[in-house]
Design a protein around this motif. Structure first.
Motif, PDB file in Angstrom:
ATOM      1  N   THR A 187      -1.349 -30.948  10.590  1.00  0.00           N
ATOM      2  CA  THR A 187      -2.479 -30.403  10.846  1.00  0.00           C
ATOM      3  C   THR A 187      -2.487 -30.706  12.573  1.00  0.00           C
ATOM      4  OG1 THR A 187      -3.814 -32.476  10.680  1.00  0.00           O
ATOM      5  CG2 THR A 187      -4.019 -30.543   9.005  1.00  0.00           C
ATOM      6  N   VAL A 188      -3.303 -30.009  13.192  1.00  0.00           N
ATOM      7  CA  VAL A 188      -3.284 -30.118  14.701  1.00  0.00           C
ATOM      8  C   VAL A 188      -4.627 -29.798  15.281  1.00  0.00           C
ATOM      9  CG1 VAL A 188      -2.379 -29.666  16.783  1.00  0.00           C
ATOM     10  CG2 VAL A 188      -0.896 -29.319  14.945  1.00  0.00           C
ATOM     11  N   ASN A 189      -5.493 -30.873  15.794  1.00  0.00           N
ATOM     12  CA  ASN A 189      -6.675 -30.517  16.209  1.00  0.00           C
ATOM     13  C   ASN A 189      -7.061 -31.202  17.380  1.00  0.00           C
ATOM     14  OD1 ASN A 189      -8.074 -29.267  13.881  1.00  0.00           O
ATOM     15  ND2 ASN A 189      -7.140 -31.084  12.796  1.00  0.00           N
ATOM     16  N   LEU A 190      -8.286 -31.201  17.887  1.00  0.00           N
ATOM     17  CA  LEU A 190      -8.272 -31.532  19.472  1.00  0.00           C
ATOM     18  C   LEU A 190      -9.869 -32.281  19.306  1.00  0.00           C
ATOM     19  CD1 LEU A 190      -7.710 -30.148  22.903  1.00  0.00           C
ATOM     20  CD2 LEU A 190     -10.118 -30.684  22.195  1.00  0.00           C
ATOM     21  N   VAL A 191      -9.918 -33.346  20.010  1.00  0.00           N
ATOM     22  CA  VAL A 191     -11.297 -33.927  20.186  1.00  0.00           C
ATOM     23  C   VAL A 191     -11.708 -34.017  21.550  1.00  0.00           C
ATOM     24  CG1 VAL A 191     -12.534 -36.357  19.998  1.00  0.00           C
ATOM     25  CG2 VAL A 191     -11.007 -35.393  18.203  1.00  0.00           C
ATOM     26  N   SER A 192     -13.007 -33.482  21.843  1.00  0.00           N
ATOM     27  CA  SER A 192     -13.316 -33.245  23.280  1.00  0.00           C
ATOM     28  C   SER A 192     -14.050 -34.226  23.498  1.00  0.00           C
ATOM     29  CB  SER A 192     -13.715 -31.690  23.510  1.00  0.00           C
ATOM     30  OG  SER A 192     -14.113 -31.664  24.834  1.00  0.00           O
ATOM     31  N   PRO A 193     -13.854 -35.421  24.278  1.00  0.00           N
ATOM     32  CA  PRO A 193     -15.167 -36.303  24.536  1.00  0.00           C
ATOM     33  C   PRO A 193     -16.054 -35.705  25.919  1.00  0.00           C
ATOM     34  CG  PRO A 193     -13.089 -37.388  24.632  1.00  0.00           C
ATOM     35  CD  PRO A 193     -12.782 -35.823  24.691  1.00  0.00           C
ATOM     36  N   GLY A 194     -17.026 -36.078  26.021  1.00  0.00           N
ATOM     37  CA  GLY A 194     -17.954 -35.779  27.330  1.00  0.00           C
ATOM     38  C   GLY A 194     -18.909 -36.997  27.653  1.00  0.00           C
ATOM     39  N   MET A 195     -19.075 -37.430  28.924  1.00  0.00           N
ATOM     40  CA  MET A 195     -19.843 -38.572  29.101  1.00  0.00           C
ATOM     41  C   MET A 195     -19.721 -39.807  28.337  1.00  0.00           C
ATOM     42  SD  MET A 195     -21.723 -37.206  31.652  1.00  0.00           S
ATOM     43  CE  MET A 195     -22.955 -38.048  31.931  1.00  0.00           C
ATOM     44  N   ILE A 196     -18.835 -40.437  28.435  1.00  0.00           N
ATOM     45  CA  ILE A 196     -18.404 -41.471  27.596  1.00  0.00           C
ATOM     46  C   ILE A 196     -18.498 -42.556  28.540  1.00  0.00           C
ATOM     47  CG2 ILE A 196     -16.762 -42.746  26.194  1.00  0.00           C
ATOM     48  CD1 ILE A 196     -18.017 -40.059  25.012  1.00  0.00           C
ATOM     49  N   ASP A 197     -18.897 -43.747  28.253  1.00  0.00           N
ATOM     50  CA  ASP A 197     -19.315 -44.946  28.980  1.00  0.00           C
ATOM     51  C   ASP A 197     -17.813 -45.503  29.000  1.00  0.00           C
ATOM     52  OD1 ASP A 197     -20.103 -46.700  30.692  1.00  0.00           O
ATOM     53  OD2 ASP A 197     -21.425 -47.702  29.044  1.00  0.00           O
ATOM     54  N   THR A 198     -16.952 -45.553  30.059  1.00  0.00           N
ATOM     55  CA  THR A 198     -15.802 -46.472  30.101  1.00  0.00           C
ATOM     56  C   THR A 198     -15.587 -46.930  31.443  1.00  0.00           C
ATOM     57  OG1 THR A 198     -14.729 -44.125  30.832  1.00  0.00           O
ATOM     58  CG2 THR A 198     -14.813 -44.592  28.425  1.00  0.00           C
ATOM     59  N   ASN A 199     -14.671 -47.910  31.447  1.00  0.00           N
ATOM     60  CA  ASN A 199     -14.239 -48.424  32.736  1.00  0.00           C
ATOM     61  C   ASN A 199     -13.517 -47.579  33.643  1.00  0.00           C
ATOM     62  OD1 ASN A 199     -13.599 -50.172  34.925  1.00  0.00           O
ATOM     63  ND2 ASN A 199     -12.639 -51.584  33.748  1.00  0.00           N
ATOM     64  N   ARG A 200     -13.904 -46.785  34.737  1.00  0.00           N
ATOM     65  CA  ARG A 200     -13.097 -46.000  35.411  1.00  0.00           C
ATOM     66  C   ARG A 200     -12.455 -46.647  36.842  1.00  0.00           C
ATOM     67  NH1 ARG A 200     -13.145 -40.532  33.990  1.00  0.00           N
ATOM     68  NH2 ARG A 200     -14.580 -40.024  32.052  1.00  0.00           N
ATOM     69  N   VAL A 201     -12.760 -47.873  36.968  1.00  0.00           N
ATOM     70  CA  VAL A 201     -12.421 -48.441  38.116  1.00  0.00           C
ATOM     71  C   VAL A 201     -10.621 -48.635  37.877  1.00  0.00           C
ATOM     72  CG1 VAL A 201     -12.659 -50.251  39.579  1.00  0.00           C
ATOM     73  CG2 VAL A 201     -14.488 -49.632  38.392  1.00  0.00           C
ATOM     74  N   THR A 244      -7.748 -27.433  10.627  1.00  0.00           N
ATOM     75  CA  THR A 244      -6.538 -27.602  11.572  1.00  0.00           C
ATOM     76  C   THR A 244      -7.007 -26.461  12.673  1.00  0.00           C
ATOM     77  OG1 THR A 244      -4.195 -27.443  12.098  1.00  0.00           O
ATOM     78  CG2 THR A 244      -4.990 -25.935  10.647  1.00  0.00           C
ATOM     79  N   GLY A 245      -6.542 -26.742  13.900  1.00  0.00           N
ATOM     80  CA  GLY A 245      -6.725 -25.837  15.089  1.00  0.00           C
ATOM     81  C   GLY A 245      -8.137 -25.850  15.535  1.00  0.00           C
ATOM     82  N   GLN A 246      -8.662 -26.873  15.120  1.00  0.00           N
ATOM     83  CA  GLN A 246     -10.321 -26.951  15.351  1.00  0.00           C
ATOM     84  C   GLN A 246     -10.558 -28.013  16.612  1.00  0.00           C
ATOM     85  OE1 GLN A 246     -12.335 -25.065  14.088  1.00  0.00           O
ATOM     86  NE2 GLN A 246     -10.426 -24.132  13.168  1.00  0.00           N
ATOM     87  N   THR A 247     -11.735 -27.962  17.172  1.00  0.00           N
ATOM     88  CA  THR A 247     -12.281 -28.516  18.361  1.00  0.00           C
ATOM     89  C   THR A 247     -13.373 -29.396  17.898  1.00  0.00           C
ATOM     90  OG1 THR A 247     -11.166 -27.454  20.217  1.00  0.00           O
ATOM     91  CG2 THR A 247     -12.859 -28.923  20.896  1.00  0.00           C
ATOM     92  N   LEU A 248     -13.418 -30.801  18.122  1.00  0.00           N
ATOM     93  CA  LEU A 248     -14.652 -31.450  17.629  1.00  0.00           C
ATOM     94  C   LEU A 248     -15.282 -32.056  19.113  1.00  0.00           C
ATOM     95  CD1 LEU A 248     -16.594 -32.675  15.985  1.00  0.00           C
ATOM     96  CD2 LEU A 248     -15.106 -34.415  15.092  1.00  0.00           C
ATOM     97  N   HIS A 249     -16.468 -31.605  19.289  1.00  0.00           N
ATOM     98  CA  HIS A 249     -17.030 -32.035  20.371  1.00  0.00           C
ATOM     99  C   HIS A 249     -17.651 -33.307  20.443  1.00  0.00           C
ATOM    100  CE1 HIS A 249     -15.966 -28.412  23.182  1.00  0.00           C
ATOM    101  NE2 HIS A 249     -16.215 -27.787  21.810  1.00  0.00           N
ATOM    102  N   VAL A 250     -17.454 -34.189  21.048  1.00  0.00           N
ATOM    103  CA  VAL A 250     -18.204 -35.568  21.058  1.00  0.00           C
ATOM    104  C   VAL A 250     -18.993 -35.810  22.365  1.00  0.00           C
ATOM    105  CG1 VAL A 250     -18.139 -37.985  20.462  1.00  0.00           C
ATOM    106  CG2 VAL A 250     -16.582 -36.323  19.594  1.00  0.00           C
ATOM    107  N   ASN A 251     -20.270 -35.197  22.826  1.00  0.00           N
ATOM    108  CA  ASN A 251     -20.716 -35.135  23.918  1.00  0.00           C
ATOM    109  C   ASN A 251     -22.315 -35.247  24.027  1.00  0.00           C
ATOM    110  OD1 ASN A 251     -21.900 -32.442  23.365  1.00  0.00           O
ATOM    111  ND2 ASN A 251     -20.053 -31.635  24.016  1.00  0.00           N
ATOM    112  N   GLY A 252     -22.971 -35.771  22.723  1.00  0.00           N
ATOM    113  CA  GLY A 252     -24.382 -35.800  22.618  1.00  0.00           C
ATOM    114  C   GLY A 252     -24.998 -34.695  23.320  1.00  0.00           C
TER     115      GLY A 252
END
Length: 257
Positions: A187-201, A244-252
């Motif tokens: 199976t091949v899928n994609l997770v698409s994060p958005g506005m995640i609280d990460t350390n970007r320094v 499979t072939g799907q995108t799961l959006h994790v963006n609130g």
């Protein structure tokens, strides 16, 4: 290890390779898969100390870990990383293509070198790592590739033409591989994060993205790396074998497809 971890080790006996696993979302993904019992190959480009710290966390969860340094955009490195992961951990069942470069520049100031650097790590790296991993994923009879995309691939944003193009390419790459590998048990899928609280320094991230100042979530907060990892864990789990072939959006709710 807590009581829940001792009773829910659904990935026992499996091995996952996570690129960009030394920090932020990659680290959270590695730990979530380790909590489920998978052995983890922690791939980082150069930060060995950070990668080894994640390895110690994996081992504290009762799972095996190996640290591998290399450039996923380099063909020889990609082959070596996958080969060493499978050799040292005994197999490879799950590949998470998380490594990426996220920079910002107006299109007039965007050099071809900068364009190629972002594309090579994010998109070429996913191709090279997937191609190297496929024989191992097929041999186990239950392979999974999970690509990590991004919100702006669907919404657009200023000063991110290279990043958006690379992440949008991952969406197409996911669908193409799902067609090729689904009949063969991967199976091949994609997770698409958005506005995640990460350390970007960090040198490769360029700091806080400009579009974060104008993007709002419906739930009134940013997400956490652990919430992205939970989506990855779903795609790696047995209940997702028909997905499979799907995108799961994790963006609130910042983007509603």
């Amino acid at each position: 290890m807590n009581a829940d971890q001792t009773t829910r080790r659904e990935l026992d006996g499996q091995v996952a390779l996570v690129t960009g696993a030394s920090r932020n979302i990659g680290r959270a993904i590695a730990l979530a898969l380790a909590d489920a019992g998978a052995g983890i190959a922690i791939v980082a480009r150069a930060d060995q100390a950070a990668a080894e710290a994640v390895a110690r966390e994996v081992e504290q969860r009762g799972s095996r870990a190996v640290v591998l340094l290399g450039d996923v955009a380099n063909e020889a490195d990609a082959d070596r990383l996958v080969g060493h992961a499978a050799a040292q951990l005994g197999r490879l069942d799950i590949l998470v293509n998380n490594a990426a470069i996220r920079r910002e520049a107006p299109i007039e100031a965007l050099s071809f070198e900068d364009w190629r650097e972002v594309m090579s790590v994010t998109l070429d790296g996913a191709f090279l790592m997937s191609r190297a991993a496929i024989p191992h994923l097929l041999s186990g009879g239950r392979g999974t590739i999970i690509n990590i995309g991004g919100l702006t691939a669907y919404t657009g944003a200023v000063h991110r033409a290279h990043v958006i193009s690379a992440k949008a390419g991952l969406d197409g790459f996911t669908k193409a591989l799902a067609h090729e590998l689904g009949p063969r048990g991967v199976t091949v899928n994609l997770v698409s994060p958005g506005m995640i609280d990460t350390n970007r320094v960090h040198a490769s991230s360029g700091g806080e993205p400009a579009h974060h100042n104008t993007t709002r979530t419906l739930v009134g907060r940013r997400g956490t790396p652990e919430e992205v990892a939970a989506a990855v864990m779903y795609f790696a789990s047995e209940p997702a074998r028909f997905v499979t072939g799907q995108t799961l959006h994790v963006n609130g709710g910042a983007f509603l497809p």
